[in-house]
Scaffold this motif. Structure first.
Motif, PDB file in Angstrom:
ATOM      1  N   CYS A  29       0.831  -1.217   0.000  1.00  0.00           N
ATOM      2  CA  CYS A  29       0.000   0.000   0.000  1.00  0.00           C
ATOM      3  C   CYS A  29       0.859   1.259   0.000  1.00  0.00           C
ATOM      4  CB  CYS A  29      -0.959  -0.010   1.186  1.00  0.00           C
ATOM      5  SG  CYS A  29      -2.283  -1.225   1.040  1.00  0.00           S
ATOM      6  N   LYS A  30       1.982   1.213   0.705  1.00  0.00           N
ATOM      7  CA  LYS A  30       2.885   2.367   0.719  1.00  0.00           C
ATOM      8  C   LYS A  30       3.404   2.682  -0.681  1.00  0.00           C
ATOM      9  CE  LYS A  30       4.652   2.211   5.456  1.00  0.00           C
ATOM     10  NZ  LYS A  30       5.848   1.992   6.301  1.00  0.00           N
ATOM     11  N   THR A  31       3.613   1.652  -1.490  1.00  0.00           N
ATOM     12  CA  THR A  31       4.077   1.904  -2.863  1.00  0.00           C
ATOM     13  C   THR A  31       2.997   2.591  -3.688  1.00  0.00           C
ATOM     14  OG1 THR A  31       3.385  -0.238  -3.788  1.00  0.00           O
ATOM     15  CG2 THR A  31       5.603  -0.119  -2.808  1.00  0.00           C
ATOM     16  N   ASP A  33       0.722   4.688  -2.337  1.00  0.00           N
ATOM     17  CA  ASP A  33       0.436   5.976  -1.684  1.00  0.00           C
ATOM     18  C   ASP A  33       1.497   7.015  -2.078  1.00  0.00           C
ATOM     19  OD1 ASP A  33      -0.661   7.906   0.006  1.00  0.00           O
ATOM     20  OD2 ASP A  33       0.335   7.103   1.783  1.00  0.00           O
ATOM     21  N   GLN A  36       1.505  10.329  -0.307  1.00  0.00           N
ATOM     22  CA  GLN A  36       1.676  10.189   1.142  1.00  0.00           C
ATOM     23  C   GLN A  36       0.467  10.739   1.912  1.00  0.00           C
ATOM     24  OE1 GLN A  36       5.587  11.900   1.799  1.00  0.00           O
ATOM     25  NE2 GLN A  36       6.537   9.919   1.369  1.00  0.00           N
ATOM     26  N   TRP A  40       1.204   5.904   8.485  1.00  0.00           N
ATOM     27  CA  TRP A  40       1.249   4.508   8.915  1.00  0.00           C
ATOM     28  C   TRP A  40       1.781   4.434  10.343  1.00  0.00           C
ATOM     29  CZ3 TRP A  40      -1.102   1.507   5.426  1.00  0.00           C
ATOM     30  CH2 TRP A  40      -1.175   1.972   4.117  1.00  0.00           C
TER      31      TRP A  40
END
Length: 138
Positions: A29-31, A33, A36, A40
């Motif tokens: 999911c961070k990839t 987002d 930003q 998290w």
């Protein structure tokens, strides 16, 4: 109540970084987002921060918790829908489940069953009740 300590984040997602499945999902999911929008928060390493934000540790270890920009807590599938609405590729899934409540109910039932059966769930449960030393999966 705080909504986020990151002023650029729209929502805060509380997750269990000791859970391999959770860790992989969050990394993916961070990839997605890129802007930003999501702050998290690892429940294990930032337990006090989570508590300060009104998050019950044991409950958050069972089901995903998301705090939105208005300070409303979303739990379980509802938390996923909020999180997905900020992730490209998942926004459509969030809209689909919101439009079809019967499907969402079935997905929520499956999610709750999965969280009880995921690897380490029994150990996490024992740790939450102080039956293991340190409260961490080893």
């Amino acid at each position: 109540m705080l909504t986020s300590l990151n002023p650029t984040a729209a929502i805060s997602v509380f997750f269990d970084n000791d859970c391999a499945i959770c860790r992989r999902e969050v990394a993916f999911c961070k990839t997605l987002d890129k802007d930003q929008c999501i702050y998290w928060i690892d429940l294990r390493s930032q337990r006090q921060l989570a508590a300060d934000m009104g998050v019950d540790f044991e409950a958050a270890m069972e089901l995903l918790h998301v705090l939105d920009a208005d300070g409303k807590m979303h739990i379980g599938l509802d938390a996923h829908l909020v999180m997905w609405s900020y992730l490209p590729g998942y926004r459509h899934l969030a809209r689909l489940l919101r439009k079809h409540p019967r499907l969402a109910i079935q997905c929520d039932r499956f999610y709750r069953l999965f969280t009880r059966l995921r690897p380490g769930a029994l150990k996490r449960s024992a740790c939450a009740t102080s039956l293991c030393e340190g409260g961490r999966d080893e």
